[in-house]
Design a protein around this motif. Structure first.
Motif, PDB file in Angstrom:
ATOM      1  N   UNK A 256     -25.707 -79.994  26.516  1.00 55.08           N
ATOM      2  CA  UNK A 256     -24.573 -79.954  27.378  1.00 55.08           C
ATOM      3  C   UNK A 256     -23.756 -81.131  27.415  1.00 55.08           C
ATOM      4  N   UNK A 257     -22.877 -81.297  28.021  1.00 55.27           N
ATOM      5  CA  UNK A 257     -21.580 -82.003  27.861  1.00 55.27           C
ATOM      6  C   UNK A 257     -21.548 -83.176  27.615  1.00 55.27           C
ATOM      7  N   UNK A 258     -21.921 -83.987  29.054  1.00 53.61           N
ATOM      8  CA  UNK A 258     -22.785 -85.015  28.419  1.00 53.61           C
ATOM      9  C   UNK A 258     -23.529 -85.825  26.960  1.00 53.61           C
ATOM     10  N   UNK A 259     -24.614 -85.357  26.903  1.00 55.21           N
ATOM     11  CA  UNK A 259     -25.444 -85.445  25.616  1.00 55.21           C
ATOM     12  C   UNK A 259     -24.272 -84.871  24.666  1.00 55.21           C
ATOM     13  N   UNK A 260     -23.264 -84.066  24.464  1.00 58.76           N
ATOM     14  CA  UNK A 260     -22.423 -83.765  23.609  1.00 58.76           C
ATOM     15  C   UNK A 260     -21.592 -85.031  22.688  1.00 58.76           C
ATOM     16  N   UNK A 261     -21.352 -85.937  24.747  1.00 58.98           N
ATOM     17  CA  UNK A 261     -20.287 -87.179  24.231  1.00 58.98           C
ATOM     18  C   UNK A 261     -20.700 -88.153  24.057  1.00 58.98           C
ATOM     19  N   UNK A 281     -23.126 -76.846  25.223  1.00 57.74           N
ATOM     20  CA  UNK A 281     -21.737 -76.548  26.515  1.00 57.74           C
ATOM     21  C   UNK A 281     -20.553 -77.262  25.700  1.00 57.74           C
ATOM     22  N   UNK A 282     -20.481 -76.712  23.958  1.00 57.17           N
ATOM     23  CA  UNK A 282     -19.226 -76.654  23.686  1.00 57.17           C
ATOM     24  C   UNK A 282     -18.015 -77.085  24.205  1.00 57.17           C
ATOM     25  N   UNK A 283     -18.254 -75.831  25.014  1.00 55.35           N
ATOM     26  CA  UNK A 283     -16.461 -75.299  25.265  1.00 55.35           C
ATOM     27  C   UNK A 283     -16.138 -76.302  26.803  1.00 55.35           C
ATOM     28  N   UNK A 284     -16.968 -77.801  26.839  1.00 55.19           N
ATOM     29  CA  UNK A 284     -16.559 -78.496  27.970  1.00 55.19           C
ATOM     30  C   UNK A 284     -16.315 -79.159  27.173  1.00 55.19           C
ATOM     31  N   UNK A 285     -16.843 -79.576  26.185  1.00 54.71           N
ATOM     32  CA  UNK A 285     -15.959 -81.100  24.605  1.00 54.71           C
ATOM     33  C   UNK A 285     -15.353 -80.649  23.647  1.00 54.71           C
ATOM     34  N   UNK A 286     -14.912 -80.045  23.821  1.00 56.39           N
ATOM     35  CA  UNK A 286     -14.248 -79.916  22.628  1.00 56.39           C
ATOM     36  C   UNK A 286     -12.883 -80.988  21.880  1.00 56.39           C
ATOM     37  N   UNK A 307     -27.562 -73.727  35.485  1.00 56.52           N
ATOM     38  CA  UNK A 307     -28.490 -75.023  34.128  1.00 56.52           C
ATOM     39  C   UNK A 307     -26.867 -75.488  33.862  1.00 56.52           C
ATOM     40  N   UNK A 308     -25.909 -74.567  33.428  1.00 57.90           N
ATOM     41  CA  UNK A 308     -24.623 -75.664  33.203  1.00 57.90           C
ATOM     42  C   UNK A 308     -23.964 -76.230  34.002  1.00 57.90           C
ATOM     43  N   UNK A 309     -23.534 -77.539  33.133  1.00 62.59           N
ATOM     44  CA  UNK A 309     -22.778 -78.763  33.721  1.00 62.59           C
ATOM     45  C   UNK A 309     -21.620 -78.264  34.632  1.00 62.59           C
ATOM     46  N   UNK A 310     -21.966 -78.853  36.406  1.00 63.67           N
ATOM     47  CA  UNK A 310     -20.597 -77.577  36.745  1.00 63.67           C
ATOM     48  C   UNK A 310     -21.561 -76.874  37.653  1.00 63.67           C
ATOM     49  N   UNK A 311     -21.736 -75.525  37.247  1.00 66.34           N
ATOM     50  CA  UNK A 311     -22.473 -75.015  37.589  1.00 66.34           C
ATOM     51  C   UNK A 311     -23.294 -75.401  38.848  1.00 66.34           C
ATOM     52  N   UNK A 312     -23.986 -75.993  38.338  1.00 67.58           N
ATOM     53  CA  UNK A 312     -25.806 -76.125  38.848  1.00 67.58           C
ATOM     54  C   UNK A 312     -25.965 -76.780  40.191  1.00 67.58           C
ATOM     55  N   UNK A 313     -24.614 -77.609  40.577  1.00 66.42           N
ATOM     56  CA  UNK A 313     -24.108 -78.470  41.642  1.00 66.42           C
ATOM     57  C   UNK A 313     -23.355 -77.476  42.501  1.00 66.42           C
ATOM     58  N   UNK A 314     -22.792 -76.567  42.150  1.00 71.09           N
ATOM     59  CA  UNK A 314     -21.790 -76.027  43.315  1.00 71.09           C
ATOM     60  C   UNK A 314     -22.817 -74.415  43.620  1.00 71.09           C
ATOM     61  N   UNK A 315     -24.047 -74.763  42.622  1.00 77.04           N
ATOM     62  CA  UNK A 315     -25.750 -73.053  43.287  1.00 77.04           C
ATOM     63  C   UNK A 315     -26.066 -73.584  43.724  1.00 77.04           C
TER      64      UNK A 315
END
Length: 555
Positions: A256-261, A281-286, A307-315
């Protein structure tokens, strides 16, 4: 809600499944004639010949005459590709211990205090441990995969990975390259430091700082050992010194984005030659991925939208559990377009199965990525020459050129098309014929004829998953609408939703997401229905397969 299994359950360890023995390899000198050849690096030869001798490609071209001693294969109407290379695999490794399990014997005894737990072993030489079954090799090879990079699926320091060919006679002498990289991740140890995410990051950073100091002491001692105390020998720190000096890459598994960063920050702090692996989630951390200047290994084991960062909270704020239609329709094109987004950002990458997908699912998801905007030729490169480059073997693999290892895939139709059929695979110049399994009678067994009425699986099932440590019991409640199924998997610890459920003839499949040791894991079930009984396998990411049976309760 996700189901957290107790430690005593043994948590789905690997069980080998019985499958037909592979066809015997045919070795020798070959002339593959009248073939359409996609070389990947040298264009397409519409009508050409490949000569294979001593496991290598001797010649390739449109005007090549077959040698007198060659076996000639007329491949009219077929296409030859370089063998596919998958850079995420746990092939042949011992099953990972269940989260919370203690001791190697599974009897509850604690491991010795001085032993280094799995996942904290930077000096672990993976090539020494690989012991795959011929069935596991065949299932990958029949899909067109000819080499895999093997490393454990969990841990902070997972060890030194090895690239191995998918040949039946797989021995240490057959390993293509070892070590390929030091493999890292963000999973901690169970029941000891480092167990939490913060602990893992601190542990990794301290290990690299300790290795820096060890390298400094060793360099000083080698330069002038007279009158200087000899530095203590430390195998684990010694394994990290080539990584710090840039002589060995660091493959950091981050989805996910946080792990990538986080991984990119650690790589930058220590000047590592960093390759991010997973990157779903590379598309969130290009921006972070591009800043490394290194290629990425992208898994096509797509996460579920919630399960994708951002969507799970709204979902979770707006929807009831199990109701995923809206999130799926909004997120799915973006998730499947991950590779296309990286390509548009100018990031070079390889595509991988993620370690848990079967060959058919792997290629099906690559086709989804293509439909989501990834150019087909880029996808082919990302399965062949690019993983070879990342693994440091581009001079040996990844394209059809004279002098390279003869790892080849022969297909009817486009390998990345919907109707492709793999007919033969060459590994190290040995030919393995791919024989399609006989079609099952309509309505019976896996692979039942299309159009057969789906089996009736609605109702409540008593499910038993078998592991070497015993059986794990659960209740499976399914609701069926035509070929689609939904439901719940329930144990004494709670319930998890049944996702992606479908029935085709007497074949049934579904997935469910569990939480183990603070980590989410999606397990995919494939089974066959016979009346009120069901049996099949559960595919566990990074751990292999376990068998299961289920008995339907009568009303």
């Amino acid at each position: 809600m996700r189901l957290a299994l107790p430690a005593s359950a043994g948590a789905f360890l690997t069980v080998a499944l019985a499958v037909p023995a592979p066809c015997r390899a045919q070795e020798g000198t070959w002339a593959l004639t009248n073939a359409r050849i996609e070389t990947v690096t040298k264009g397409v030869i519409e009508h050409g010949t490949i000569v294979v001798r001593d496991g290598l490609i001797q010649t390739v071209g449109a005007d090549v005459a077959p040698p007198a001693d060659a076996r000639v294969l007329d491949l009219s109407g077929r296409t030859v590709y370089p063998g596919i290379i998958d850079l995420i695999s746990t092939l042949g490794l011992p099953a990972a211990p269940a989260p919370g399990a203690r001791g190697a014997g599974g009897g509850g005894a604690p491991a010795p205090a001085e032993a280094t737990p799995a996942g904290l072993q930077p000096d672990r030489m993976i090539a020494d441990e690989i012991k795959p079954t011929s069935a596991d090799i065949k299932s990958l090879r029949d899909g067109g995969i000819t080499a895999v990079l093997v490393a454990p699926a969990r841990g902070a320091f997972r060890g030194l990975s090895a690239l191995v060919p998918l040949r039946d006679s797989l021995t240490e002498q057959a390993v293509i390259r070892s070590p390929v990289a030091e493999n890292l991740g963000f999973e901690g140890a169970q029941g000891r430091y480092p167990e939490t995410l913060l602990g893992v990051i601190a542990y990794e950073r301290q290990a690299f700082y300790d290795a820096q100091r060890q390298a400094l002491l060793l360099d000083r001692y080698r330069a002038n050992p007279v009158g200087v105390a000899r530095p203590a020998y430390d195998e684990q720190l010694g394994a990290l010194i080539p990584v710090l000096k840039g002589d060995l890459p660091a493959f950091f598994f981050a989805k996910n984005e946080n792990e990538i960063r986080r991984a990119v920050r650690i790589g930058r702090e220590f000047g590592l030659k960093l390759t991010v692996v997973g990157a779903t989630e590379g598309f969130r951390a290009t921006d972070a991925l591009k800043a490394t200047g290194q290629p990425v290994v992208v898994s096509v084991d797509f996460p579920k939208p919630p399960e994708v960062t951002g969507w799970q909270y709204r979902w979770t704020e707006r929807h009831a559990p199990g109701d995923s239609a809206e999130a799926d329709s909004a997120a799915r094109p973006i998730i499947e377009g991950n590779a296309a987004a990286l390509n548009n950002a100018g990031i070079r990458f390889a595509l991988s199965s993620g370690g848990s997908l079967r060959s058919a699912e792997f290629f099906a998801n690559v086709r989804k990525a293509i439909k989501a905007g990834l150019p087909r030729d880029v996808a082919l490169e990302a399965l062949t020459i690019r993983p070879a480059e990342i693994a440091g073997v581009a001079a040996q693999l990844g394209s059809i050129e004279p002098g390279k290892i003869a790892n080849l895939v022969v297909t009817e139709g486009d390998l990345l098309g919907d109707s492709a059929k793999v007919r033969a695979v060459f590994v190290d110049g040995a030919r393995y014929e791919v024989v399609a399994p006989p079609a099952a009678p309509a309505g019976r067994g896996r692979g039942a004829a299309s159009g057969a009425e789906p089996a009736d699986v609605g109702g409540t099932w008593d499910l038993s998953v078998s592991t070497p440590q015993g059986s794990n019991q659960a209740t499976l409640t399914l609701t069926q609408s035509g070929a689609s199924i939904t439901g719940q998997l329930t144990s004494e610890m709670g319930s998890a939703a049944v996702d992606n459920g479908e029935v085709a003839g007497n074949s049934v499949s579904w997935s469910t997401t569990l939480t183990m040791g603070g980590q989410s894991m999606t397990i995919t079930f494939h089974g066959d229905v016979e009346g009120n009984r069901m049996r099949g396998s559960a595919e566990i990411p990074g751990m292999g397969s376990a068998s299961f049976t289920a008995q339907k309760r009568t009303p």
